[in-house]
Write a protein that holds these residues in place. Structure first.
Motif, PDB file in Angstrom:
ATOM      1  N   LEU A 145       0.531  -6.162   0.189  1.00  0.00           N
ATOM      2  CA  LEU A 145      -0.810  -6.531  -0.260  1.00  0.00           C
ATOM      3  C   LEU A 145      -0.842  -7.643  -1.305  1.00  0.00           C
ATOM      4  O   LEU A 145      -1.680  -8.538  -1.232  1.00  0.00           O
ATOM      5  CB  LEU A 145      -1.510  -5.303  -0.847  1.00  0.00           C
ATOM      6  N   ARG A 186      -5.268  -8.760   4.587  1.00  0.00           N
ATOM      7  CA  ARG A 186      -4.589  -7.539   4.131  1.00  0.00           C
ATOM      8  C   ARG A 186      -5.537  -6.567   3.440  1.00  0.00           C
ATOM      9  O   ARG A 186      -5.222  -5.404   3.280  1.00  0.00           O
ATOM     10  CB  ARG A 186      -3.445  -7.876   3.158  1.00  0.00           C
ATOM     11  N   VAL A 187      -6.689  -7.067   3.002  1.00  0.00           N
ATOM     12  CA  VAL A 187      -7.658  -6.230   2.296  1.00  0.00           C
ATOM     13  C   VAL A 187      -9.029  -6.376   2.938  1.00  0.00           C
ATOM     14  O   VAL A 187      -9.304  -7.336   3.649  1.00  0.00           O
ATOM     15  CB  VAL A 187      -7.746  -6.587   0.791  1.00  0.00           C
ATOM     16  N   CYS A 245       0.853  -1.182   0.000  1.00  0.00           N
ATOM     17  CA  CYS A 245       0.000   0.000   0.000  1.00  0.00           C
ATOM     18  C   CYS A 245       0.894   1.239   0.000  1.00  0.00           C
ATOM     19  O   CYS A 245       1.780   1.380   0.831  1.00  0.00           O
ATOM     20  CB  CYS A 245      -0.888  -0.010   1.239  1.00  0.00           C
ATOM     21  N   LEU A 278      -8.028   0.895  -2.986  1.00  0.00           N
ATOM     22  CA  LEU A 278      -7.055   0.269  -3.879  1.00  0.00           C
ATOM     23  C   LEU A 278      -7.617   0.088  -5.279  1.00  0.00           C
ATOM     24  O   LEU A 278      -6.914   0.298  -6.268  1.00  0.00           O
ATOM     25  CB  LEU A 278      -6.626  -1.093  -3.323  1.00  0.00           C
ATOM     26  N   CYS A 308      -7.292  -1.234   1.611  1.00  0.00           N
ATOM     27  CA  CYS A 308      -6.236  -1.716   2.492  1.00  0.00           C
ATOM     28  C   CYS A 308      -6.840  -1.888   3.880  1.00  0.00           C
ATOM     29  O   CYS A 308      -7.443  -0.959   4.423  1.00  0.00           O
ATOM     30  CB  CYS A 308      -5.083  -0.708   2.529  1.00  0.00           C
TER      31      CYS A 308
END
Length: 139
Positions: free
Chosen positions: A58, A82-83, A51, A107, A100
């Motif tokens: 990511l 992670r997301v 990120c 993102l 993120c």
């Protein structure tokens, strides 16, 4: 901006001081860069994509594929934690926004069932400006 948002810490107090105007528009205001203009849309360099706002890893280059859409495309994130995902009804359609999980930055979007020859049948369509590539061999 509140420090109580998911994963948002000290840096969130003044995003405009750490992000340039284009980064701010995409990462903090859910904008989109024009297709085929971003730094990573066609790169094949090995490494880990993080990120750009907070540095959280990511995606890996081993999960990146050529979708011919004009943005970097991945078939899965480095790890699901992670997301995070949000329903997005902008642009007159239902989409799934990808953010993120650490700093809540926009993102891009994830699309399913497009028929790409990938293990997940998913396309994480991510803005280059949301990412920073650290070149290194990926295990």
């Amino acid at each position: 901006m509140s420090d109580s948002l998911p994963g948002v810490g000290k840096i969130a107090k003044d995003w405009k001081s750490v992000l340039n105007p284009t980064e701010y528009a995409v990462l903090r205001e859910a904008g989109t860069e024009r297709p085929f203009t971003g730094e990573y849309w066609d790169t094949t360099t090995e490494g880990v994509y993080s990120c750009r706002a907070c540095g959280t890893e990511l995606f890996r280059s081993t999960e990146k594929f050529e979708s011919h859409c004009g943005w970097p495309s991945f078939f899965e994130p480095l790890a699901e934690d992670r997301v995070r995902y949000l329903e997005d009804f902008s642009m007159g359609m239902k989409r799934v926004e990808v953010r993120c999980a650490a700093c809540d930055s926009h993102l891009g979007h994830v699309f399913e069932g497009e028929g790409y020859d990938t293990p997940t049948d998913l396309r994480y369509c991510i803005n280059s400006v949301s990412l920073r590539l650290e070149e290194k061999p990926v295990e």
